[in-house]
Scaffold this motif. Structure first.
Motif, PDB file in Angstrom:
ATOM      1  N   GLY A  96      16.638  59.256  33.244  1.00  0.00           N
ATOM      2  CA  GLY A  96      17.128  58.590  32.048  1.00  0.00           C
ATOM      3  C   GLY A  96      18.563  59.004  31.743  1.00  0.00           C
ATOM      4  N   ALA A  97      18.826  60.311  31.872  1.00  0.00           N
ATOM      5  CA  ALA A  97      20.178  60.803  31.615  1.00  0.00           C
ATOM      6  C   ALA A  97      21.151  60.211  32.624  1.00  0.00           C
ATOM      7  CB  ALA A  97      20.191  62.329  31.690  1.00  0.00           C
ATOM      8  N   ALA A  98      20.735  60.186  33.908  1.00  0.00           N
ATOM      9  CA  ALA A  98      21.607  59.640  34.948  1.00  0.00           C
ATOM     10  C   ALA A  98      21.874  58.166  34.688  1.00  0.00           C
ATOM     11  CB  ALA A  98      20.960  59.836  36.318  1.00  0.00           C
ATOM     12  N   GLU A  99      20.808  57.429  34.290  1.00  0.00           N
ATOM     13  CA  GLU A  99      21.000  56.001  34.021  1.00  0.00           C
ATOM     14  C   GLU A  99      21.920  55.802  32.838  1.00  0.00           C
ATOM     15  OE1 GLU A  99      17.280  54.035  33.638  1.00  0.00           O
ATOM     16  OE2 GLU A  99      17.151  53.622  35.779  1.00  0.00           O
ATOM     17  N   GLY A 100      21.808  56.720  31.860  1.00  0.00           N
ATOM     18  CA  GLY A 100      22.699  56.631  30.718  1.00  0.00           C
ATOM     19  C   GLY A 100      24.151  56.739  31.154  1.00  0.00           C
ATOM     20  N   VAL A 101      24.416  57.714  32.026  1.00  0.00           N
ATOM     21  CA  VAL A 101      25.787  57.894  32.528  1.00  0.00           C
ATOM     22  C   VAL A 101      26.238  56.652  33.295  1.00  0.00           C
ATOM     23  CG1 VAL A 101      27.204  59.230  34.106  1.00  0.00           C
ATOM     24  CG2 VAL A 101      25.585  60.394  32.612  1.00  0.00           C
ATOM     25  N   ALA A 102      25.331  56.153  34.172  1.00  0.00           N
ATOM     26  CA  ALA A 102      25.678  54.981  34.978  1.00  0.00           C
ATOM     27  C   ALA A 102      25.939  53.782  34.075  1.00  0.00           C
ATOM     28  CB  ALA A 102      24.551  54.674  35.959  1.00  0.00           C
ATOM     29  N   ALA A 103      25.074  53.627  33.045  1.00  0.00           N
ATOM     30  CA  ALA A 103      25.235  52.480  32.167  1.00  0.00           C
ATOM     31  C   ALA A 103      26.546  52.573  31.407  1.00  0.00           C
ATOM     32  CB  ALA A 103      24.072  52.410  31.174  1.00  0.00           C
ATOM     33  N   ARG A 104      26.923  53.808  31.034  1.00  0.00           N
ATOM     34  CA  ARG A 104      28.188  53.980  30.333  1.00  0.00           C
ATOM     35  C   ARG A 104      29.339  53.522  31.225  1.00  0.00           C
ATOM     36  NH1 ARG A 104      27.716  59.600  28.531  1.00  0.00           N
ATOM     37  NH2 ARG A 104      25.718  59.018  27.638  1.00  0.00           N
TER      38      ARG A 104
END
Lengths: 347, 292
Positions: free
Chosen positions: A324-332
């Motif tokens: 989830g954290a990684a996806e958050g970074v990617a989405a940002r």
């Protein structure tokens, strides 16, 4: 929409429910990861390491399927380890008492795990989420108590039932561990692909819709209970498969597999990895297996407590887990790119 | 035969009062906060260990009882003020809180295992002696357990009905935002609810320790029974929980007499499955907003 049509796709629009990766990317990733992992026994021929890895594969199978109910369908089920135990005991009883061949009792274990999930699911899935947690936890405890207090010899009682024959009997310990590991990997491959196809199908969309906006979904004609039952039975059968693999790998099935410590370790794996994502349970299981392996050396008997501590910290501070954290970074990153592009167009 | 039956019914009452103390905490917290506190079983177990520690230091049992209520109550309050409050403030908190309290419960169990060791420990009975009526022996200890439960639950019921705290928590149960609008301190009331329900669990643990052996694992068994009771009684309903606790105690002891202890749990499980299918809101069966 009928279930069969829903699984086949029918004429419904296909959309990715959650996550950033595409289906073919994820499946390719799983195949590649399993292919890479399959080489390990040739590189590091160590019995103890392969044993840890074999059990890790079994937990990955259990966690991937648990994630379908817990993460995608939003059903808080504590019954996963119970279904795992149903599978393990079915295969062990059939193997020890009825002398069935291993592949046949594995099939029976898958069916039994699914049937147990169906029974529990029919009783509770119409109700509020909390009741599901209560009843599945009660079911778990019931199995523990009944099997632990059985002195008739049928289930082996507190001492466990054995010896369960391995899938391919050999005398070479190294080959046996490697085979256990490979069978586990094969199960990971099958279950992971099945889970990816399920959650990315319209069924998965219906599950996520039921999780995020139950009233809206049912007002739009989604039969939430039915889809949840599909998810529940899927995860029950996969847990049954994991249980059968465990029984045949370990040789003995005992009530120790129902311990709350293990239940919590599995939960910790899913939560740390990130529930409701395809890769979360896989990454979480690998990470926590490594952690637990090292903690065991330093502080034996308390490795599950450390896993629990990690889980509590992850719930409090790491929402969405590692993935989830990684996806958050990617989405940002994606968002920033989008903004740049719109800014360019405006200019 | 009748003697056995009477003795069995009596032990059913004793069990029922134990279950009532514990499940009342679950019902209270669910009713007031919409939080399912799976750490309740662990708090129960810690209460029993408080009695063990008090007994070792030569304190009289009554002090042990009070000590357990205070210590476990404060612990429960801290549990709310720390982790539970953080997670319960989130939008999708229901599942996250359950998982959190489950994790905390298991951590508490490991802590007790590390401090007290796995061996079963026994505590002296709170009150000695017994008396016989019609050939059936009743121990004063069991009588005292039932009495203590009745007194505590009556106090709780009176507090919920007539005090400002009770009014505040009932308002919170009905409509949290509305309660805050009329000036109820939501977090202080919630913390108090959590502390009281934990304290009750602690007292239940002390009572239990005079009846059974204490091990770090007893929390799980009693959590299971409390869960069964809460399902039967309907989540968050205090009267329903009370009836269900005694019903479960009686079913358990009668089925142990006629069928053997092995069958009491499967029978209870069958009962809750049937109840859930026939009356999904529990025995007293109100799915409405009126709670506590």
């Amino acid at each position: 929409m009928s279930l069969v049509r829903a699984i086949r796709g029918g004429n419904a629009t296909r959309r990715r429910p959650v996550g950033l990766g595409s289906t073919s990317f994820d499946i390719t990733g799983v195949v590649a990861a399993v292919a890479l992992a399959a080489v390990v026994p040739f590189l590091i021929p160590s019995v103890s390491l392969l044993g840890v890895l074999a059990v890790m594969c079994i937990w990955i199978v259990v966690n991937i399927s648990w994630n379908v109910t817990l993460g995608y369908a939003g059903i808080l089920s504590f019954g996963q380890l119970a279904f795992f135990g149903v599978g393990a005991y079915t295969s062990a009883i059939l193997s020890v008492h009825a002398k069935l061949p291993p592949w046949l009792d594995t099939v029976c274990a898958v069916v039994a795990g699914g049937a147990a999930a169906l029974l529990v699911g029919v009783a509770v899935l119409r109700l509020r989420g909390v009741y599901v947690a209560l009843v599945t936890l009660a079911f778990h405890e019931l199995l523990t108590t009944v099997i632990g207090g059985d002195y008739s010899g049928f289930t082996g009682g507190p001492n466990g039932l054995g010896p369960v024959q391995p899938y391919v009997p050999t005398n070479n310990l190294l080959i046996q561990s490697a085979l256990g590991y490979w069978f586990g990997l094969a199960a990971v491959l099958v279950v992971a692909i099945a889970a990816i196809l399920l959650v990315r199908s319209p069924v998965g969309l219906a599950l996520v819709a039921g999780r995020d906006a139950e009233n809206v979904a049912s007002a739009r004609g989604v039969r939430i209970t039915r889809y949840r039952l599909v998810a529940f039975v899927f995860s029950g059968s996969a847990a049954g498969l994991g249980g059968a693999l465990y029984g045949h790998y370990n040789g003995v099935v005992s009530p120790q597999i129902f311990s709350f410590g293990i239940l919590m370790m599995l939960l910790a794996m899913i939560i740390v990895g990130g529930w409701g994502t395809v890769w979360g349970p896989i990454v979480g299981t690998v990470v926590l297996t490594v952690v637990v392996y090292y903690v065991q050396g330093v502080w034996p008997d308390y490795e599950n407590a450390v896993a629990g501590l990690i889980m509590v910290v992850a719930i409090l501070f790491l929402r969405g887990g590692l993935i989830g954290a990684a996806e958050g970074v990617a989405a940002r990153g994606k968002l920033a790119r989008l903004r740049r592009e719109t800014a360019n167009v405006e200019r | 035969m009748t003697k056995e039956l009477i003795a069995t019914l009596f032990s059913g009452l004793v069990l029922g009062s134990l279950y009532a103390l514990m499940s009342m905490g679950l019902a209270l917290v669910w009713g007031g906060l919409r939080v399912l506190n799976l750490a309740q079983g662990t708090l129960y177990m810690l209460g029993a260990y408080a009695a063990v520690v008090a007994g070792r230091n030569g304190m009289p049992p009554a002090i042990g009882l009070l000590l357990a209520f205070l210590v476990i109550g404060v612990l429960g309050g801290l549990l709310y003020a720390g982790p539970v409050r953080v997670v319960a403030a989130r939008q999708d908190h229901e599942n996250a809180v359950i998982l959190l309290t489950f994790g905390l419960a298991t951590l508490g169990e490991y802590a007790a295992l590390a401090v007290f060791g796995p061996q079963p420990q026994s505590v002296q009975t709170l009150v000695d002696g017994q008396f016989t009526v019609g050939g059936v022996a009743f121990t004063w200890n069991s009588i005292m357990m039932i009495l203590a439960t009745v007194v505590l639950l009556t106090l709780l019921g009176a507090a919920m009905k007539w005090t400002r705290f009770g009014l505040a928590s009932r308002a919170l149960a009905q409509q949290p935002d509305g309660a805050q609008l009329v000036g109820i301190n939501r977090h202080r009331t919630s913390m108090l609810i959590f502390a009281i329900s934990s304290g009750l669990a602690g007292v239940g643990g002390v009572l239990l320790s005079s009846y059974y052996f204490v091990t770090p694992y007893i929390g799980q068994n009693y959590l299971l029974l409390a869960l069964i009771v809460t399902i039967l009684g309907g989540l968050g309903s205090m009267t329903g929980t009370l009836y269900a606790a005694f019903l479960v105690g009686l079913i358990q002891s009668v089925s142990s007499l006629y069928l053997g202890t092995r069958w009491s749990l499967p029978i209870l499980f069958a009962v809750i499955i049937v109840v859930l299918i026939v009356r999904p809101a529990g025995l007293t069966g109100r799915a409405t907003q009126e709670r506590l």
